[in-house]
Design an enzyme around this catalytic site. Structure first.
Site, PDB file in Angstrom:
ATOM      1  N   ARG A   1      34.176  48.803  45.393  1.00  0.00           N
ATOM      2  CA  ARG A   1      35.366  49.247  46.133  1.00  0.00           C
ATOM      3  C   ARG A   1      36.511  49.724  45.255  1.00  0.00           C
ATOM      4  O   ARG A   1      37.547  50.117  45.765  1.00  0.00           O
ATOM      5  CB  ARG A   1      35.832  48.127  47.061  1.00  0.00           C
TER       6      ARG A   1
ATOM      7  N   PRO B   1      36.342  37.808  44.469  1.00  0.00           N
ATOM      8  CA  PRO B   1      36.427  36.781  43.432  1.00  0.00           C
ATOM      9  C   PRO B   1      37.804  36.140  43.421  1.00  0.00           C
ATOM     10  O   PRO B   1      38.809  36.827  43.350  1.00  0.00           O
ATOM     11  CB  PRO B   1      36.197  37.559  42.131  1.00  0.00           C
ATOM     12  N   GLU B   2      37.833  34.828  43.539  1.00  0.00           N
ATOM     13  CA  GLU B   2      39.081  34.080  43.468  1.00  0.00           C
ATOM     14  C   GLU B   2      38.999  33.199  42.227  1.00  0.00           C
ATOM     15  O   GLU B   2      38.076  33.351  41.433  1.00  0.00           O
ATOM     16  CB  GLU B   2      39.276  33.266  44.759  1.00  0.00           C
TER      17      GLU B   2
ATOM     18  N   ARG C   1      60.446  26.396  50.221  1.00  0.00           N
ATOM     19  CA  ARG C   1      60.342  27.665  50.951  1.00  0.00           C
ATOM     20  C   ARG C   1      59.956  27.422  52.396  1.00  0.00           C
ATOM     21  O   ARG C   1      59.351  26.408  52.719  1.00  0.00           O
ATOM     22  CB  ARG C   1      59.291  28.551  50.273  1.00  0.00           C
TER      23      ARG C   1
ATOM     24  N   HIS D   1      28.024  52.305  40.613  1.00  0.00           N
ATOM     25  CA  HIS D   1      29.385  51.754  40.560  1.00  0.00           C
ATOM     26  C   HIS D   1      29.704  51.082  39.227  1.00  0.00           C
ATOM     27  O   HIS D   1      30.602  50.251  39.141  1.00  0.00           O
ATOM     28  CB  HIS D   1      29.656  50.766  41.700  1.00  0.00           C
TER      29      HIS D   1
END
Length: 276
Positions: A113, A2-3, A155, A94
């Site tokens: 996970r 998930p972003e 940067r 889970h």
DNA sequence: GTTTAACCCTGCACGC
DNA sequence: TGCGTGCAGGGTTAAA
């Protein structure tokens, strides 16, 4: 997995469905998920009896503000999700944390996970101290083209590293960084301080558009099906991915086969012809 | 300041 | 069949 877009979809779901509800009971089945707390009791006591008043997002973190002054912070890690359940259906494998609500039903935190985490912290005027290092949200009004340009040009980093670094830009991970760079026509290894102003504008616009597109299509659910929204529905943006997971398929712009590189311990996908 | 690698974890695919 | 290995990946940390 998930972003920003996936987390935003869940945030909106929670805003609709959890705000105004009071937490009646807290079950922690896997203490690792609340690893910032010493005991399950410490975590539960900070939540029980509190009403959820507002849902915010900071990068990939979901912030549930409570009427007792605390904030429940949730990070989905790689495979985490939050499910709204009536409580009648048996919890699936889970399921690590369950928040039972006073008006019935519950919120379940499911994470195969176990990279995700939940913690409760005191809310402060300017946010949550544990998230102080998380950069501005790319979809925030204050994240202007000038701000972006300053971050990138000051940067010397590879573009993909910079896009994914939560200290500089928050919410972007492996999938969306590849999609953004394709949309901008830029190669992942380009040094950030060597973009022309035209390229910089393309990158900024691509970032906004790809993230908004992801939200509009309900996020990405890959073949492992770990991502779902609050009601268990899969996203649809995986059908619109231009490069991620598209190795060998023709580029949508120039028909050149998409290439996959091993880069660090991550995969990165790009078009060798039109990303320069 | 920036890069690289290791670590955490589970399920799955693959080779032997 | 069963075992070992590698891979997926976000964030953190240590080392280079």
């Amino acid at each position: 997995m998930p972003e920003l877009p996936e987390v935003e979809v869940i945030r909106r779901d929670l805003e609709r469905d959890a705000v105004g509800r009071r937490i009646k009971e807290v079950q922690v089945k896997l203490p690792r998920i609340i690893r910032r707390h010493k005991t399950k009791k410490e975590f539960a006591d900070a939540l029980i009896g509190a009403k959820i008043t507002r849902i915010d997002r900071r990068g990939k973190y979901i912030l549930c503000h409570l009427d007792n002054g605390n904030v429940l912070v949730m990070h989905l890690g790689m495979s985490g999700r939050i499910e709204r359940s009536t409580g009648r259906k048996a919890a699936e494998k889970h399921t690590h944390v369950v928040l039972k609500l006073q008006t019935g039903g519950e919120l379940r935190f499911i994470d195969m996970r176990q990279f995700g985490e939940l913690f409760v912290t005191a809310g402060e005027m300017d946010g949550v101290k544990e998230l102080a290092h998380i950069a501005l949200d790319p979809l925030a009004d204050s994240f202007t083209w000038q701000v972006f340009s300053e971050i990138v040009s000051s940067r010397k980093m590879k573009l993909k590293t910079l896009l994914m670094d939560q200290k500089f830009i928050s919410g972007i991970g492996n999938i969306y960084s590849d999609e953004i760079l394709w949309a901008a026509g830029l190669r992942y290894e380009r040094p950030s301080d060597q973009l022309t102003s035209q390229e910089m504008r393309r990158l900024y616009r691509a970032m906004q558009e790809v993230l908004q597109d992801g939200i509009r299509h309900g996020g990405v659910t890959l073949e492992d099906e770990t991502y779902r929204n609050l009601y268990g529905k899969q996203g649809e943006f995986q059908d619109h991915l231009k490069v991620y997971g598209q190795e060998g398929k023709p580029c949508r712009r120039c028909r050149t086969p998409i290439v996959r590189d091993r880069w660090g311990n991550r995969s990165t996908y790009y078009c060798p012809q039109c990303q320069v």
